[in-house]
Motif scaffolding. Structure first.
Motif, PDB file in Angstrom:
ATOM      1  N   GLY A 116       2.001  16.101  -8.818  1.00  0.00           N
ATOM      2  CA  GLY A 116       1.642  14.888  -9.553  1.00  0.00           C
ATOM      3  C   GLY A 116       1.727  13.695  -8.621  1.00  0.00           C
ATOM      4  N   GLY A 117       0.978  12.651  -8.948  1.00  0.00           N
ATOM      5  CA  GLY A 117       0.907  11.468  -8.093  1.00  0.00           C
ATOM      6  C   GLY A 117       2.206  10.684  -8.105  1.00  0.00           C
TER       7      GLY A 117
ATOM      8  N   GLU B  54       2.277  -5.603  -6.278  1.00  0.00           N
ATOM      9  CA  GLU B  54       1.406  -4.916  -7.221  1.00  0.00           C
ATOM     10  C   GLU B  54       0.144  -4.411  -6.512  1.00  0.00           C
ATOM     11  OE1 GLU B  54       0.642  -6.934 -10.922  1.00  0.00           O
ATOM     12  OE2 GLU B  54      -1.163  -5.719 -11.250  1.00  0.00           O
ATOM     13  N   ASP B  55      -0.398  -5.250  -5.642  1.00  0.00           N
ATOM     14  CA  ASP B  55      -1.629  -4.842  -4.948  1.00  0.00           C
ATOM     15  C   ASP B  55      -1.416  -3.576  -4.133  1.00  0.00           C
ATOM     16  OD1 ASP B  55      -2.992  -6.869  -5.990  1.00  0.00           O
ATOM     17  OD2 ASP B  55      -2.950  -8.165  -4.191  1.00  0.00           O
ATOM     18  N   TYR B  56      -0.273  -3.563  -3.447  1.00  0.00           N
ATOM     19  CA  TYR B  56      -0.011  -2.397  -2.595  1.00  0.00           C
ATOM     20  C   TYR B  56       0.230  -1.147  -3.464  1.00  0.00           C
ATOM     21  CZ  TYR B  56       1.645   0.465   1.228  1.00  0.00           C
ATOM     22  OH  TYR B  56       1.787   1.469   2.135  1.00  0.00           O
ATOM     23  N   ALA B  57       0.911  -1.332  -4.574  1.00  0.00           N
ATOM     24  CA  ALA B  57       1.155  -0.207  -5.481  1.00  0.00           C
ATOM     25  C   ALA B  57      -0.179   0.366  -5.959  1.00  0.00           C
ATOM     26  CB  ALA B  57       1.996  -0.653  -6.671  1.00  0.00           C
ATOM     27  N   ARG B  58      -1.108  -0.519  -6.329  1.00  0.00           N
ATOM     28  CA  ARG B  58      -2.422  -0.044  -6.810  1.00  0.00           C
ATOM     29  C   ARG B  58      -3.203   0.648  -5.691  1.00  0.00           C
ATOM     30  NH1 ARG B  58      -3.282  -1.492 -11.880  1.00  0.00           N
ATOM     31  NH2 ARG B  58      -2.113  -3.310 -12.622  1.00  0.00           N
TER      32      ARG B  58
ATOM     33  N   GLY C  90      -4.422   4.425  -5.872  1.00  0.00           N
ATOM     34  CA  GLY C  90      -5.862   4.631  -5.741  1.00  0.00           C
ATOM     35  C   GLY C  90      -6.216   5.655  -4.668  1.00  0.00           C
ATOM     36  N   ALA C  91      -5.334   5.785  -3.653  1.00  0.00           N
ATOM     37  CA  ALA C  91      -5.613   6.716  -2.558  1.00  0.00           C
ATOM     38  C   ALA C  91      -5.293   8.164  -2.936  1.00  0.00           C
ATOM     39  CB  ALA C  91      -4.804   6.317  -1.320  1.00  0.00           C
TER      40      ALA C  91
END
Ligand code: TXA
Ligand code: MG
Length: 542
Positions: free
Chosen positions: A353-354, A489-493, A497-498
């Motif tokens: 799982g991610g 938050e940006d880095y978490a997304r 996303g990767a």
């Protein structure tokens, strides 16, 4: 009726008084080395009739005659073979009942209408003194209400019989704890009808070949009459249903730990008691001490009736020594509902799982059920350091990506993450080296959890009976990894996303564990229930 309690340590008079009850046709609780007996004059049909009433015992179930020494055999048995005296000399007084042809003086009420009688000389000096004093053989079944566990102390017996019998002799706790071994000497070779306090091995040393009646090891089929009529009844049973788990102790413990639900109880070996802390639990004694187990087994079963346990799982010894008797009592209590943990295949569950979905909580849940968790990433890095062949194969495929012996992850990542073909090749190489190592680590464990982010891509799924993807809503994952890793938050997304999308896991895993709980603890409990269900389902299938 008021039940009088006799204390033999208070002197001869107690023994005389107790014997008087027998002589005048009353019911007397007697201590023996095996279990407490419900005694009456075996030659007095009316007195014997009261035994059946007090116990609620089926009329066709014959009673054992208790005698003070082998000299009494001739009085009640015909054609006593030499070997009976030999056995008496070796094992009496003691937990051995011999079935011999009976004389007419023994009433049909006592023998259940059979032409044979069971005779034994109990190893309890007080009881032998009482029988001698009474001058009559004493018919005595175990002193429990029919169907319940046999009593191994005067207070256990009073639990069932207070007010129903004239008296009980308190002779302390029973030394052996399971009933006598019953050997039928009217057939050739002799046959074991009930395993008990004298091990079968010891009988064989004297008798040579001894066969074992089927009723000892399996449920008696409806309508059949086993040679010891009592063996056909459900016996020794607490109110809650029982499942007996046989097999190597660590495997039976692992099975029970994995399937045990809220509200269910355990009878376990001493060595595993910690695993079942907080459960309704009775200890049977050490896994290696069958004498102690015999001593404890009825008490353990009996104690459950004052609990709310909805089901009882019992670890069970193997058939050697007193284990045969202990196992027989447990299996009868279970109506022969038996799981053999040795025959269950190990279950390997791959968990993936991610990031941020709750894989770690899920692994913790499986661990709490006794699962052996293997961290595949850790194995990979250990192998990289220890396994020169692995390093060689990687170098051959991707050039020199090592700084000395240390993998340069960035360099290798740069090659494989932009080229699916290369990634596939790397997975293949790693797979060849890792599979045998992981297989070895999993060996012998009943339940194994593979912690592998790349479970599906790496080929490790081939080792798994089930593959479980832990999935959680994206927003929940973003919040969790921001908090956990202290990132924006940006880095978490970006990180999420990767990774593979949910759809990928839904397509490739055999099970999905959705994390919709608020908080890791709630999810861990959800995961425990999920894995328990999964494990039960797989085992039920076997
Ligand atoms: O250790 C014991 O044997 C205890 C103590 C009290 O001595 N007594 C005992 O009795 O266990 P009971 O009635 O619970 O069990 C006697 C068993 C029954 O299964 C019965 O069918 C069998 O012995 N039995 C008695 N007479 C028999 C006979 N003539 N032929 C075959 N089986 C017999
Ligand atoms: Mg009984």
């Amino acid at each position: 009726m008021k039940t009088r309690v006799f204390h033999p340590e208070n002197g001869e008079d107690e023994i005389k008084e107790a014997a008087r009850i027998l002589r005048r046709g009353g019911l007397l609780g007697i201590p023996t080395e095996t279990v407490y007996g419900l005694g009456a004059n075996a030659l007095d049909e009316e007195a014997v009739g009261h035994i059946f009433e007090a116990k609620g015992r089926p009329q066709d179930n014959p009673l054992i005659l208790h005698v003070p020494d082998a000299g009494w055999l001739e009085r009640y048995c015909r054609e006593v073979p030499e070997v009976a005296y030999l056995l008496a000399e070796k094992f009496w007084p003691g937990p051995l009942t011999m079935i011999l042809p009976g004389k007419d003086i023994v009433p049909g009420r006592t023998t259940g209408g059979l032409s044979t009688v069971g005779v034994r000389c109990p190893d309890h000096a007080v009881t032998r003194a009482i029988i001698r004093e009474a001058g009559v053989p004493v018919a005595a079944p175990s002193g429990n209400t029919s169907g319940r566990p046999s009593p191994t102390s005067a207070s256990d017996m009073l639990e069932d019989m207070d007010g129903k019998i004239d008296g009980i002799v308190d002779g302390g706790a029973c030394r052996v704890g399971v009933e006598s071994t019953i050997i039928d000497l009217t057939v050739s070779p002799p046959q074991l009808l009930r395993p008990g306090g004298l091990p079968l091995e010891e009988l064989r040393q004297v008798l040579g070949e001894v066969t074992v009646d089927k009723a000892v090891t399996q449920q008696v089929a409806e309508g059949l009459r086993p040679r010891a009529p009592g063996m056909k009844y459900r016996h020794y049973a607490p109110h809650a249903p029982v499942t007996v788990v046989t097999g190597a102790p660590h495997r039976s413990a692992a099975y029970i730990q994995a399937v045990l639900q809220e509200g269910e109880g355990v009878i376990c070996f001493e060595e595993f008691r910690e695993r079942f802390a907080g459960r309704v639990r009775q200890c049977l004694g050490s896994a290696w001490d069958t004498a102690q187990q015999a001593h404890r087994v009825f008490d353990a079963l009996r104690r459950f009736d004052s609990t709310e346990a909805t089901h009882i799982y019992a670890q069970c010894p193997d058939d050697s020594g007193l284990g045969l008797a202990v196992g027989n009592r447990l299996k009868k209590a279970a109506g022969f509902h038996i799981v053999d943990a040795d025959r269950l295949p190990g279950i390997t569950i791959g968990i993936t799982g991610g990031t941020g979905s709750g894989k770690t909580s899920a692994l913790r849940a499986l661990c709490a059920l006794g699962g052996r968790i293997i961290d595949c990433d850790a194995v990979y890095h250990r192998e990289l350091a220890a396994n020169a062949r692995l390093r060689q194969d990687i170098t051959r495929a991707f050039g020199d990506v090592f700084d000395g012996e240390k993998l340069n992850r960035q360099k290798l990542g740069g090659i494989v993450f932009s080229d699916p073909e290369a990634l596939h090749r790397l997975n293949g190489i790693v797979n060849i080296h890792l599979l045998p190592v992981i297989r070895r680590e999993a060996e012998g464990h009943l339940i194994v959890g593979l912690d592998a982010i790349n479970l599906l891509q790496s080929g490790l799924a081939a080792l798994c009976r089930e593959t479980v993807a832990v999935l959680a809503p994206t927003e929940q994952r973003v919040r969790r990894i921001m908090e956990r890793d202290g990132i924006s938050e940006d880095y978490a997304r970006l990180r999420i996303g990767a990774q593979q999308p949910e759809e990928y896991y839904r397509q490739h895993c055999s099970r999905i564990l959705e994390n919709r709980a608020d908080g890791p603890e709630a999810f861990e409990e959800q995961a425990r229930n999920f894995f328990r269900e999964l494990i039960r389902e797989v085992f039920d299938h076997e």
